[in-house]
Design an enzyme around this catalytic site. Structure first.
Site, short mmCIF file in Angstrom:
data_model
loop_
_atom_site.label_atom_id
_atom_site.label_comp_id
_atom_site.label_asym_id
_atom_site.label_seq_id
_atom_site.Cartn_x
_atom_site.Cartn_y
_atom_site.Cartn_z
N LYS A 1 0.88 -1.31 -0.16
CA LYS A 1 -0.10 0.02 0.00
C LYS A 1 0.79 1.36 0.15
O LYS A 1 0.74 2.12 -0.73
CB LYS A 1 -0.93 0.05 1.21
CG LYS A 1 -1.96 -1.13 1.12
CD LYS A 1 -2.85 -1.07 2.40
CE LYS A 1 -3.97 -1.91 2.46
NZ LYS A 1 -3.67 -3.39 2.25
N VAL A 2 1.88 1.31 0.96
CA VAL A 2 2.72 2.37 1.13
C VAL A 2 3.69 2.57 -0.23
O VAL A 2 3.80 3.74 -0.79
CB VAL A 2 3.51 2.69 2.33
CG1 VAL A 2 4.33 3.61 2.19
CG2 VAL A 2 2.49 2.43 3.43
N ASP B 1 8.85 -6.58 -5.83
CA ASP B 1 7.88 -7.26 -4.85
C ASP B 1 7.70 -8.65 -5.36
O ASP B 1 7.00 -8.66 -6.13
CB ASP B 1 6.78 -6.55 -4.56
CG ASP B 1 6.07 -6.79 -3.42
OD1 ASP B 1 5.93 -8.16 -3.04
OD2 ASP B 1 5.56 -6.01 -2.64
N VAL C 1 11.43 4.56 5.27
CA VAL C 1 10.50 4.88 5.97
C VAL C 1 9.61 3.51 6.48
O VAL C 1 8.24 3.54 6.85
CB VAL C 1 9.17 5.73 5.47
CG1 VAL C 1 10.03 7.30 5.20
CG2 VAL C 1 8.65 5.34 4.34
N ALA C 2 10.29 2.62 6.27
CA ALA C 2 9.51 1.16 6.56
C ALA C 2 9.96 0.64 7.76
O ALA C 2 9.31 0.74 8.94
CB ALA C 2 9.84 0.20 5.40
N ARG C 3 11.09 -0.24 7.96
CA ARG C 3 11.64 -0.84 9.12
C ARG C 3 13.26 -0.54 9.09
O ARG C 3 13.79 -0.89 8.23
CB ARG C 3 11.31 -2.13 9.33
CG ARG C 3 9.73 -2.56 9.70
CD ARG C 3 9.67 -2.01 11.18
NE ARG C 3 8.22 -2.08 11.52
CZ ARG C 3 7.26 -1.09 11.53
NH1 ARG C 3 7.66 0.17 11.43
NH2 ARG C 3 6.31 -1.20 11.92
N GLU D 1 15.34 2.12 18.43
CA GLU D 1 14.73 3.28 18.48
C GLU D 1 14.59 3.68 20.07
O GLU D 1 13.82 2.83 20.70
CB GLU D 1 13.46 3.41 17.69
CG GLU D 1 13.61 3.10 15.99
CD GLU D 1 12.35 3.28 15.38
OE1 GLU D 1 11.42 3.41 15.87
OE2 GLU D 1 12.62 3.17 14.03
N HIS E 1 11.00 8.69 13.22
CA HIS E 1 9.97 7.73 12.96
C HIS E 1 8.46 8.48 13.07
O HIS E 1 7.44 8.36 13.67
CB HIS E 1 9.65 6.69 14.12
CG HIS E 1 9.05 5.25 13.80
ND1 HIS E 1 9.54 4.18 14.01
CD2 HIS E 1 8.23 5.08 12.85
CE1 HIS E 1 8.63 3.26 13.50
NE2 HIS E 1 7.67 3.70 12.73
N LEU E 2 8.73 9.54 11.91
CA LEU E 2 7.51 10.44 11.74
C LEU E 2 6.38 9.81 10.73
O LEU E 2 5.59 10.65 10.32
CB LEU E 2 8.13 11.63 11.60
CG LEU E 2 8.67 12.41 12.67
CD1 LEU E 2 9.11 13.71 12.15
CD2 LEU E 2 7.90 12.43 14.02
N ALA F 1 3.97 7.96 10.18
CA ALA F 1 2.48 8.25 10.44
C ALA F 1 2.13 9.22 11.32
O ALA F 1 1.21 9.39 11.48
CB ALA F 1 1.93 6.68 11.11
#
Length: 643
Positions: free
Chosen positions: A203-204, A223, A282-284, A313, A332-333, A335
């Site tokens: 989705k992202v 993917d 911006v994932a993990r 983190e 970790h911004l 969301a």
């Protein structure tokens, strides 16, 4: 049903007392430290815990008010933030649900400490790597996430980091604020015409690709699970992993953290990249080997990196990666927009409340996805499947135990049009719950069966006719066992029961080789008898004298005046004396009383509706079997088998 937080102390000699299910009160002996002058020998001290109809939800990390309001309308909500692992393990035994973000580790110890009470863990966000899914499944706990509400926010942050990195925004800002004016130092690069590789096209990743296309970039993606037609629809080419990392000018990482993706961006793969590549994550954090990234930055292989997530983190203050001049970082911004926070809170609250109500959430991550329309259609067959399993296991005598079970589905539909995962889970529930302390649901059914050495095979019989109804009948057979009721054995030697749905109600239609027709509601008495006049009246009159109401009666026979099976539905459990009198009827050769105990569920039985206090409490169910010794037809042996 969950224990409320309120409790009080009183002195009592009363035994454990259970009142109505809507308001349970338990008196449990406890040790209480009192001053010496207040101690009394005679009176034990009890804690009285009130149990109301509301479950308890522990919210371990900050959640938006809209989500909290939704939860409070359904459950008792305990907002306890910044819990240590020990504190979480202590609290969890009093909770039916737990909601976390990314900062709380839901480990195996948490599930073990719950004592089986924890029904659902909600992850307010996309990633679930901080939840031990294996342990959750073993303990029958559903894990749900909120994968859609923060999709746009995460994608926007990815694009923000991409453009800020390309134009050195963060570094230039710090420079100007330090009193410098270094226009030549912070010359950036253009995005138009550059190749962006989106690593993980969920989705992202998809939303990042859409926005990058709008910036004039050429977008490719890798993917292994993404459909090519979805990528092509927005002008994105799916390529191999090596092609993606070797041809990209920019890499945007959006894969989940799994054993396969852990530190996938390592020295070996950095060496395959185009010199001067720029990376956004911006994932993990764990998908990047951070030490290897520092080496790649120092070597000039990676020109810049923009990171919102990290392996630990918050990261150490002296981290070489964080302090690197070519790295842009945010805490970790992804969301962290007002809209996303509210959306995530509502989405996870709805998923958790739905799960507590017994519904299957569309965002469940450790249970097979069953579409809503399939759930609706299969609802009456779910009840049938569980009751057939419960009936079959009550017909098994002691000995080697249940090891081999075969479930047959007869349908006019093509095999691909009938999803039997839910039905198999409910047969498993019916087979295992009556003879164990385990509570089975769709999450842990297959694991529980495997753990107990029960092999469940499935067979489909394709029938001619209209496929309007999903199933004609379900048959459950248990092999290599003895039966408490010999007539339940088929010619091939298995305990066999068969049923179908009639007017939305589960019916038993076959026991062993005998045809019957009895609604699977309440309790059932099965009798094998000599087929002769007056038997129905004799048994019915006897039960009437005992004030036992007969709800239905069905007789199946091999031939007139030969052997017959009489199935009698009763609303109450007959007394032992009544059962003894039935056994003394000369024409009855054997019979068994089957207690289904709980009424037919009015909704999908995803979770057991059993009161809990630290650990679940089960209401007993039993089989009472009376058999006639062959040489003494007037004698009756009564055998009670607790389940």
């Amino acid at each position: 049903m969950a224990a409320s937080a309120s409790s009080s102390l009183l002195s009592s000699r009363s035994p454990l007392k259970l009142t109505s299910l809507s308001s349970l009160r338990w008196k449990l002996p406890v040790s209480v430290a009192l001053p010496r002058h207040q101690r009394r020998r005679a009176s034990p001290v009890f804690v009285v815990v009130s149990m109301d109809a509301k479950p308890t939800v522990l919210v371990a990390e900050k959640l938006g008010e809209a989500g909290l309001d939704l939860l409070k309308s359904f459950a008792n909500v305990d907002c306890s933030y910044n819990l240590s692992p020990e504190e979480l393990c202590t609290k969890i035994s009093l909770c039916d649900a737990l909601i976390v973000r990314s900062g709380t580790k839901v480990s195996r110890e948490v599930f073990e400490s719950s004592g089986g009470r924890l029904k659902v863990v909600g992850r307010a966000g996309v990633g679930i790597d901080n939840v031990d899914l294996g342990a959750a499944t073993e303990h029958g706990c559903l894990v749900v996430n909120a994968p859609t509400a923060n999709t746009v926010a995460a994608a926007e942050h990815g694009i923000a980091l991409l453009t800020a990195m390309a134009r050195n925004v963060a570094q230039a800002d710090a420079s100007v604020k330090a009193g410098k004016w270094q226009r030549n130092k912070y010359v950036g690069v253009s995005l138009v015409g550059k190749t962006l590789a989106v690593m993980g096209f969920g989705k992202v990743g998809t939303e990042v690709a859409r926005r990058a296309k709008g910036l004039g970039m050429h977008v490719i993606a890798h993917d292994p699970y993404a459909p090519a037609d979805r990528a092509h629809a927005i002008g994105v080419d799916l390529v191999s992993f090596d092609e993606a990392i070797s041809t990209a000018d920019f890499l945007s990482l959006h894969m989940p953290l799994t054993p396969a993706t852990s530190k996938i961006m390592n020295d070996e793969n950095f060496a395959k990249m185009k010199k001067g590549v720029r990376i956004v994550n911006v994932a993990r954090g764990g998908v990047i080997d951070e030490d290897a990234l520092v080496r790649a930055l120092d070597a000039g292989i990676v020109a810049q990196a923009a990171l919102d997530v990290f392996t630990v983190e918050p990261p150490p203050k002296d981290s070489r990666l964080i302090q690197h001049e070519n790295v842009t970082v945010t805490p970790h911004l992804g969301a962290s927009t007002m809209e996303a926070q509210e959306g995530v809170a509502i989405e996870i609250a709805e998923a958790v409340v739905g799960a507590l109500r017994g519904e299957l959430a569309a965002t469940a991550v450790n249970a097979p996805m069953v579409p809503a329309e399939v759930l609706t259609e299969l609802k009456p067959y779910v009840t049938l499947a569980e009751k057939l399993g419960r009936l079959a296991v009550q017909l098994v005598a002691g000995g080697s135990g249940v090891k081999s079970v075969k479930v047959t589905y007869a349908s006019a539909r093509a095999p691909d049009d009938l999803d039997t995962r839910l039905l198999r889970a409910m047969v498993t529930k019916g087979l295992i719950e009556p003879i164990s302390s385990v509570f089975v649901n769709l999450v842990n059914a297959d694991f529980t069966a495997k753990q107990r050495g029960v092999r469940i095979s499935e067979e489909r019989v394709i029938l001619d006719g209209s496929p309007e109804s999903p199933l004609e009948f379900i048959k459950v057979q248990i092999a290599n066992v003895e039966s408490r009721f010999a007539s339940a054995m088929s010619e091939s030697g298995e305990v066999t029961v068969e049923g179908k749905v009639k007017d939305g109600v589960a019916h038993l239609t076959k026991v062993g080789g005998f045809e019957v027709d009895v609604s699977l509601e309440g309790n059932i008495i099965l009798c094998r008898q000599v087929d002769q006049p007056g038997m129905i009246g004799t048994v019915g009159s006897l039960l009437g004298e005992e004030n036992v109401n007969v709800s239905f009666m069905s007789v199946g026979r091999t031939a007139p005046r030969k052997q017959a099976i009489m199935a009698i539905g009763v609303d109450e459990q007959p007394s032992k004396d009544a059962l003894k009198r039935i056994g003394e009827i000369p024409a009855i050769e054997e019979f068994v009383f089957l207690d289904f105990h709980r009424p037919s569920p009015t909704r999908l039985p995803f979770f057991s509706e059993t009161p809990t206090i630290g650990q679940r409490l089960r209401a007993p169910s039993s089989v009472i079997h009376l058999r006639l010794p062959p040489k003494h037809p007037s004698a009756v042996e009564v055998e009670s088998q607790p389940f």
